[in-house]
Write a protein that holds these residues in place. Structure first.
Motif, mmCIF file in Angstrom:
data_model
loop_
_atom_site.group_PDB
_atom_site.id
_atom_site.type_symbol
_atom_site.label_atom_id
_atom_site.label_comp_id
_atom_site.label_asym_id
_atom_site.label_seq_id
_atom_site.Cartn_x
_atom_site.Cartn_y
_atom_site.Cartn_z
ATOM 1 N N PHE A 504 -14.508 56.892 -57.000
ATOM 2 C CA PHE A 504 -13.252 56.477 -57.628
ATOM 3 C C PHE A 504 -13.365 55.082 -58.235
ATOM 4 C CE2 PHE A 504 -11.084 59.680 -54.722
ATOM 5 C CZ PHE A 504 -10.841 60.576 -55.760
ATOM 6 N N LYS A 505 -14.145 54.211 -57.584
ATOM 7 C CA LYS A 505 -14.366 52.874 -58.159
ATOM 8 C C LYS A 505 -15.123 52.966 -59.478
ATOM 9 C CE LYS A 505 -14.196 49.692 -54.243
ATOM 10 N NZ LYS A 505 -14.977 48.828 -53.331
ATOM 11 N N ALA A 506 -16.000 53.964 -59.565
ATOM 12 C CA ALA A 506 -16.776 54.175 -60.794
ATOM 13 C C ALA A 506 -16.025 55.039 -61.804
ATOM 14 C CB ALA A 506 -18.115 54.813 -60.441
ATOM 15 N N SER A 507 -14.747 55.326 -61.504
ATOM 16 C CA SER A 507 -13.884 56.155 -62.367
ATOM 17 C C SER A 507 -14.423 57.567 -62.555
ATOM 18 C CB SER A 507 -13.689 55.484 -63.736
ATOM 19 O OG SER A 507 -13.098 54.219 -63.584
ATOM 20 N N ASN A 508 -15.222 58.030 -61.613
ATOM 21 C CA ASN A 508 -15.765 59.385 -61.667
ATOM 22 C C ASN A 508 -14.806 60.308 -60.896
ATOM 23 O OD1 ASN A 508 -17.287 61.716 -61.696
ATOM 24 N ND2 ASN A 508 -19.214 60.682 -61.189
ATOM 25 N N LEU A 509 -13.659 60.571 -61.542
ATOM 26 C CA LEU A 509 -12.578 61.278 -60.859
ATOM 27 C C LEU A 509 -12.907 62.743 -60.595
ATOM 28 C CD1 LEU A 509 -9.543 59.784 -62.799
ATOM 29 C CD2 LEU A 509 -10.614 58.942 -60.720
ATOM 30 N N SER A 510 -13.523 63.387 -61.578
ATOM 31 C CA SER A 510 -13.787 64.827 -61.430
ATOM 32 C C SER A 510 -14.706 65.100 -60.244
ATOM 33 C CB SER A 510 -14.399 65.390 -62.710
ATOM 34 O OG SER A 510 -15.618 64.726 -63.008
ATOM 35 N N GLU A 520 -12.503 69.957 -47.633
ATOM 36 C CA GLU A 520 -11.595 70.996 -47.152
ATOM 37 C C GLU A 520 -12.349 72.282 -46.850
ATOM 38 O OE1 GLU A 520 -8.509 71.366 -50.032
ATOM 39 O OE2 GLU A 520 -7.570 69.444 -49.523
ATOM 40 N N GLU A 521 -13.327 72.622 -47.700
ATOM 41 C CA GLU A 521 -14.131 73.827 -47.489
ATOM 42 C C GLU A 521 -14.937 73.743 -46.188
ATOM 43 O OE1 GLU A 521 -14.822 76.861 -49.521
ATOM 44 O OE2 GLU A 521 -12.748 76.247 -49.892
ATOM 45 N N ARG A 522 -15.417 72.537 -45.890
ATOM 46 C CA ARG A 522 -16.223 72.341 -44.682
ATOM 47 C C ARG A 522 -15.360 72.191 -43.428
ATOM 48 N NH1 ARG A 522 -21.520 69.915 -44.499
ATOM 49 N NH2 ARG A 522 -22.648 70.136 -46.460
ATOM 50 N N GLY A 523 -14.058 72.084 -43.614
ATOM 51 C CA GLY A 523 -13.158 71.911 -42.475
ATOM 52 C C GLY A 523 -13.179 70.514 -41.901
ATOM 53 N N ILE A 524 -13.553 69.534 -42.736
ATOM 54 C CA ILE A 524 -13.574 68.137 -42.291
ATOM 55 C C ILE A 524 -12.211 67.514 -42.571
ATOM 56 C CG2 ILE A 524 -14.629 65.860 -42.646
ATOM 57 C CD1 ILE A 524 -17.226 67.347 -43.387
ATOM 58 N N GLU A 525 -11.536 67.110 -41.507
ATOM 59 C CA GLU A 525 -10.177 66.594 -41.633
ATOM 60 C C GLU A 525 -10.161 65.202 -42.254
ATOM 61 O OE1 GLU A 525 -7.054 67.776 -40.969
ATOM 62 O OE2 GLU A 525 -7.993 69.734 -40.736
ATOM 63 N N PRO A 526 -9.397 65.021 -43.338
ATOM 64 C CA PRO A 526 -9.257 63.672 -43.908
ATOM 65 C C PRO A 526 -8.422 62.785 -42.990
ATOM 66 C CG PRO A 526 -7.831 65.234 -45.059
ATOM 67 C CD PRO A 526 -8.636 66.036 -44.085
ATOM 68 N N ASN A 527 -8.739 61.509 -42.946
ATOM 69 C CA ASN A 527 -7.936 60.574 -42.151
ATOM 70 C C ASN A 527 -7.167 59.637 -43.079
ATOM 71 O OD1 ASN A 527 -9.875 58.776 -43.092
ATOM 72 N ND2 ASN A 527 -10.862 58.498 -41.097
ATOM 73 N N LEU A 528 -6.541 58.628 -42.534
ATOM 74 C CA LEU A 528 -5.725 57.702 -43.327
ATOM 75 C C LEU A 528 -6.542 57.034 -44.424
ATOM 76 C CD1 LEU A 528 -3.006 56.246 -43.736
ATOM 77 C CD2 LEU A 528 -3.734 54.579 -42.026
ATOM 78 N N VAL A 529 -7.768 56.650 -44.087
ATOM 79 C CA VAL A 529 -8.642 55.996 -45.083
ATOM 80 C C VAL A 529 -8.940 56.951 -46.234
ATOM 81 C CG1 VAL A 529 -10.900 54.919 -45.448
ATOM 82 C CG2 VAL A 529 -9.660 54.501 -43.319
ATOM 83 N N THR A 530 -9.165 58.222 -45.911
ATOM 84 C CA THR A 530 -9.430 59.227 -46.950
ATOM 85 C C THR A 530 -8.249 59.308 -47.914
ATOM 86 O OG1 THR A 530 -10.477 60.516 -45.184
ATOM 87 C CG2 THR A 530 -10.301 61.568 -47.320
ATOM 88 N N TYR A 531 -7.053 59.456 -47.359
ATOM 89 C CA TYR A 531 -5.859 59.576 -48.201
ATOM 90 C C TYR A 531 -5.648 58.324 -49.051
ATOM 91 C CZ TYR A 531 -4.281 63.957 -46.103
ATOM 92 O OH TYR A 531 -4.176 65.273 -45.726
ATOM 93 N N ASN A 532 -5.837 57.160 -48.467
ATOM 94 C CA ASN A 532 -5.669 55.917 -49.235
ATOM 95 C C ASN A 532 -6.683 55.806 -50.365
ATOM 96 O OD1 ASN A 532 -3.474 55.069 -47.751
ATOM 97 N ND2 ASN A 532 -4.644 53.726 -46.401
ATOM 98 N N THR A 533 -7.896 56.265 -50.082
ATOM 99 C CA THR A 533 -8.954 56.234 -51.112
ATOM 100 C C THR A 533 -8.597 57.176 -52.263
ATOM 101 O OG1 THR A 533 -10.593 55.795 -49.383
ATOM 102 C CG2 THR A 533 -11.427 56.549 -51.506
ATOM 103 N N ILE A 534 -8.131 58.390 -51.918
ATOM 104 C CA ILE A 534 -7.741 59.366 -52.954
ATOM 105 C C ILE A 534 -6.533 58.852 -53.732
ATOM 106 C CG2 ILE A 534 -6.979 61.732 -53.397
ATOM 107 C CD1 ILE A 534 -8.395 62.497 -50.712
ATOM 108 N N LEU A 535 -5.563 58.284 -53.019
ATOM 109 C CA LEU A 535 -4.379 57.725 -53.685
ATOM 110 C C LEU A 535 -4.761 56.656 -54.695
ATOM 111 C CD1 LEU A 535 -1.840 57.383 -50.721
ATOM 112 C CD2 LEU A 535 -1.498 58.735 -52.796
#
Length: 665
Positions: A504-510, A520-535
């Protein structure tokens, strides 16, 4: 005839460090030689025994053992063989032990059960329980029948490595041999069951002991009580203990269980109960409580327990002082920690490896790396060799500072001293190489871990990936992610967080959103840091509708947004001119127990200035100040520059002056 050098049977691990060449002539030949040369000197067994026992250099002792065996002056006896075997076993020269055992068989020298016990104990120290088992089965080749005693040693060796699946069959064989287990046997079995969380089975075994006339002792009861407490069954354990005769170790186990649950009031009550039942709390009792309090940084109560300990006539030991030193460092009180260390040495209590490592870790935690290195050197001079924990602590300090020279010197010293690196040490070294942009060398070291039978773990990969992403080498980080499974480990949430941040820092959004889908496919649960990074990535792409959806998804999944989450959203909407929504988010932030901070208000102020003008900006600024949040230099700089650009110098000065005096312009 002579056996070949390096010869060993069945249990070969490596060639003996000192090759053997022993004479294996028969007893008859030996006697004939005596007749042929009646003038030669015959060496007494007592002289050989004395030399073998008192020669401090094992190599010289072994040379003497070989030379006299190959001479015509002495034929080794069961006692001389046993002494040499025990000395080799103590040094871990197990191939040499097996060689001599085979020599005894070839020469027809009888072996006692005590000799086999010694060999089994040596294998236990070497962490080779299976080899101990094979040696046990060789006893019958020497005409030696096992007793309960050697079965106990064997069971203990298997317990030491938690070979539970082997322990029960051996116990069954013992009973088939017509041998009755004694209290030591039962205690080993109790420990094995409890170690594998089979407390119910241990309780049944306790009943079996009593039924067979073998009274459980303090070790038996302490083992079960301790295991029950570890499983959180403190109340049930206490019920059992109250029905027993007063046993201090049992009470210590209960106190430890209560301390694990942070039930210090219950622990203190139990100490009083001990005294009321005529027991004296010992150093383990007090140190258990002090250590638990120290782990949570409660220095004052720890010192109060220490005072109570002195009052009860109980002196602290090295573990007591180590716990207190740890507590002081946890609170950042290095002076007090060092004072406690000095008090320990003044009391004549010598530090051990744990206390040295605690001091070194504490000094590193407060940034006193040079002092920590001095302690490590003092440690060596005092005869206490640094272990892998010592080196990993110091290497971690060097890694965090990016000190390649210091880390390299320490690594070389560790290897020279024969201390084998573990996965923590390797990971620290990889970290310091990455911080110095030596990624190729870090990759080589990771491959070396596999060759060294110390494969990298997920933390190792996360360390490498974080450094790569921090330097913009996200492409390499992605390749490393793809190779993790080939090294036998799987990525976790932190792995994905680091790469998502880099993408995301490199603007490689896709590619970033593709990685989110892969999580999600691997069943790895995102945490607060994950959501903040995606946001942050969504806001950067101006995808504000998706931002709101993602925040809603967070809340539904039970992940509570933090100040950083709200600030990302406020900043994004303020930049886009959607001030009303940004203000709503600020208000929601307060209702959810997250107080707006300097970043929240500065982002909002910037947006209000650009869209709504100075009057509304002033209202926002006054609200900010009223909430006790003072504008930073950056906030003032923005406001002043904006004013100058819009209304000119005189009006801007009057406006700022009115704010500073708490007046409305």
């Amino acid at each position: 005839m002579h056996l070949k050098e390096g010869y060993s049977l069945l249990l070969k691990v490596h060639k003996p460090s000192i090759p053997f060449v022993l004479n294996t002539n028969s007893v008859l030949s030996h006697r004939l030689d005596i007749g042929a040369n009646p003038n030669r000197i015959i060496v007494k067994e007592s002289d050989v025994v004395n030399r073998l026992r008192h020669e401090s250099d094992l190599t010289l002792a072994l040379e003497y053992f070989k030379s006299i065996a190959n001479s015509e002056s002495f034929r080794h006896t069961p006692l001389t063989y046993q002494i040499m075997i025990e000395r080799l076993g103590h040094r871990g020269e197990m191939d040499g032990v097996q060689y001599l055992l085979q020599q005894m068989k070839l020469e027809g020298i009888s072996c006692s059960e005590d000799l086999f016990i010694s060999i089994i104990s040596s294998y236990q120290r070497a962490g080779a329980a299976e080899q101990a088992l094979k040696t046990f089965y060789r006893m019958q080749d020497f005409g030696c029948s096992p007793s309960v005693k050697i079965y106990n040693y064997l069971l203990n060796a298997l317990l030491n490595e938690n070979r539970f699946h082997m322990i029960i069959p051996i116990y069954s064989n013992m009973k088939k041999d017509g041998l009755e287990p004694n209290v030591y046997t039962y205690n080993i079995l109790l420990k094995a069951l409890c170690k594998n969380n089979r407390v119910d089975g241990a309780s049944k075994l306790l009943v079996e002991m009593s039924n067979k006339g073998c009274s459980p002792d303090a070790v038996s009861y302490t083992t079960i009580i301790s295991s029950m407490c570890k499983l959180g069954k403190v109340k049930e354990a206490r019920g059992i203990a109250m029905g027993l005769a007063p046993i201090v170790p049992v009470y210590n186990a209960l106190i430890n269980g209560l301390c694990r649950e942070s039930n210090f009031e219950g622990a203190f009550q139990l100490v009083d109960h001990m005294v009321n039942r005529g027991m004296s709390p010992n150093v383990i009792t007090y140190t258990t409580i002090i250590n638990a309090l120290s782990n949570i940084g409660n220095i004052h109560l720890s010192l109060a327990v220490l005072a109570h300990m002195f009052k009860g006539g109980c002196s602290p030991n090295v573990h007591t002082f180590t716990s207190l030193i740890k507590a002081f460092f946890l609170k950042g009180k290095s002076y007090e920690a060092l004072y406690m260390w000095d008090q320990m040495t003044k009391e004549g209590i010598g530090p051990n490896i744990v206390s040295y490592n605690t001091l070194i870790h504490g000094l590193c935690s407060v940034g006193c790396v040079d002092k920590a290195i001095d302690v490590a050197e003092q440690m060596e001079m005092s005869g206490c060799s640094p272990n892998v924990t010592t080196y990993s602590t110091l290497l971690d300090c060097f890694a965090k500072a990016g000190n390649l020279v210091g880390a390299s010197n320490l690594w070389n010293k560790m290897m020279t001293n024969g201390c084998h690196p573990n996965v923590v040490v390797y990971t620290c070294m990889i970290n310091v190489l990455c911080k110095n942009l030596l990624f190729d060398q870090a990759l080589f070291l990771m491959d070396n871990m596999v060759r060294d039978n110390c494969p990298p773990n997920t933390v190792t990969f996360n360390t490498f990936i974080k450094n790569l992403c921090g330097c913009g080498r996200v492409d390499w980080a992605m390749k490393l992610l793809g190779t993790m499974e080939s090294y036998g480990c799987l990525p976790n949430t932190m792995t994905y967080n680091e790469i998502l941040n880099g993408l995301f820092k490199a603007s490689n959004l896709s590619e970033g959103f593709g990685l989110v889908w892969e999580m999600e496919e691997r069943g790895i649960e995102p945490n607060l840091v994950t959501y903040n990074t995606i946001l942050h990535g969504l806001c950067h792409a101006n995808m504000l509708e998706e931002v709101v959806k993602l925040v809603g998804k967070m809340v539904v999944r039970g992940i509570k947004p933090d100040a950083f989450t709200f600030n990302i959203v406020i900043n994004a909407y303020s930049k886009c001119g959607k001030i009303d929504f940004a203000v709503q988010v600020l208000n929601v932030m307060s209702t959810m127990g997250r107080s707006p901070d300097l970043i929240s208000y500065t982002s909002l102020l910037c947006g209000i200035c650009e869209c709504n003008g100075m009057e509304e900006a002033n209202i926002c600024l006054q609200r900010m100040i009223n909430e006790g949040i003072l504008p930073s230099l950056a906030t003032w700089n923005y406001l002043v520059r904006f004013l100058f650009s819009k209304v000119g110098f005189p009006v801007a000065v009057d406006f700022v002056d009115s704010i500073l005096h708490g007046q409305k312009s």
